[in-house]
Design an enzyme around this catalytic site. Sequence first.
Site, PDB file in Angstrom:
ATOM      1  CG  HIS A 126      -1.959  -1.055   1.211  1.00  0.00           C
ATOM      2  ND1 HIS A 126      -3.101  -0.965   0.453  1.00  0.00           N
ATOM      3  CD2 HIS A 126      -2.033  -2.254   1.857  1.00  0.00           C
ATOM      4  CE1 HIS A 126      -3.837  -2.050   0.628  1.00  0.00           C
ATOM      5  NE2 HIS A 126      -3.206  -2.849   1.471  1.00  0.00           N
ATOM      6  CD  GLU A 154      -6.351  -4.185  11.467  1.00  0.00           C
ATOM      7  OE1 GLU A 154      -7.229  -4.985  11.147  1.00  0.00           O
ATOM      8  OE2 GLU A 154      -6.601  -3.120  12.070  1.00  0.00           O
TER       9      GLU A 154
END
Length: 476
Positions: free
Chosen positions: A50, A335
């Site tokens: 990301h 996460e």
Amino acid sequence: MQYDVIVIGSGVTGAMTAYQLSQYQLRVCVVDKRLEPAAETSSANSGIVHAGYDAKPGSNKARLNVRGNAYMEDVCRKLDVPFKRIGSLVLAFSDEEAKTVEQLYQSGVQNGVPGLRVIDANELYELEPNVQPNAVCALYAPSAGIVCPYELTTAALEVACAAGAEYLREAEVTDIQKTEDGFTVTAGGQTLTASVVVNAAGLYADHIARMVGDDRFTITPRKGEYILFEKSMGKTVGHVVFQTPAGGSKGVLVSPTVDGNLYIGPNANVVEHKDDTSTTWQGLEEIKTCAAKSVAKLDMRLAITNFAGLRATPSTGDFIIDSPVPGFINAAGIESPGLSAAPAIAEEVVGLVRASGRVTMTEREDWTGTREPVKRFREMTDAERAELVRENPAYGRIICRCETVTEQEIRDAIRRPAGARSVDGVKRRTRSGMGKCQGGFCGPRVVDILAEELGCEPTEITKFGGASYMLTGKTR
């Protein structure tokens, strides 16, 4: 056994931590209750590096995502792991969603994401002609990329083990006791001692932390389901295509994989059990419906498998990287964007190991951080293949037809440091069994090769460890 550092967990966080520690003259042991590295969250996620625009500014997630993204290309080069910086797009289909895109842009600017832009519909369709025609704008993040999460994890662990780290498999940690000089760890029935313990236990990090009296957080499993398509669909999109996020999730996305497939997913549903990786009809229908909002040309007849992974969602809402007890270090609640942040998380954990003052961190003069290049027959030219087969005919025997994986590649994967010990272990290291037939052709031969290399009977070979035996017995 006495160690300087015990790392609990061989997912991407634990493996990258062991990798970073391997540059020092330390006795390191990685312990895991599973037979193979990357057996849980690190084998079933989006594989997205990301850009870092959606994490809350000032959070560990934001800081470590952007830093990890910047490190990733160099880390993958050293580890001989495929990485592609293809960029990502967040689509907006209404004026309201366009406002959210603008908010993400502002957040990304605060987080230091490079090259971030809001683009209009015309530029969007030039970049991605297959997205639905009613998008009004998109957030373009050129620094986003894709990587194979389990190959990155395995490669990092291989380098650590080649440098002397030990890998203790199928060794569940059942107790940790503080001692005057460090910790006594009971794992797989063995008693280990260490000056420093790193808790990188993923979904079970809260359970491990409570063993030393740290009950400040809990980990909730949040399931995401995926559908994977064959490689003929791989060029449907050229970027990671997100929808405008809602409800704390990045939403269902459409993306190529680094190996040339296409996938859609995940959804995000809290589940009760930390081993619930089942897929559901309702969940898969949800994914298909949501993905179709972004991209029209999704031929479900070309789907080859579906799977689910669990996110380790922390009660704190952020990565937990701290040392609540001297010598005990948490790398918990990792996460999304944990994969993207993994190199930076490991760097931070190593800093806490140093700050503990419990070990002497002398650098290895011969450490390069590189993995010996992996021979991938499917990527070679005809001339390179011919030369390799002349050197070793086993490279000329194709075991997996779908992915063009040879016998010797499978033997290499078993023989390497922290090598494969199961069918899934071979699959994640070589892609044997990841093609259209999903191991229907190559599976039996993989079992035979594993048995030959490990010196055991084929009936002892498992799919992923434990009692997951591939065979029940002989018929004759």
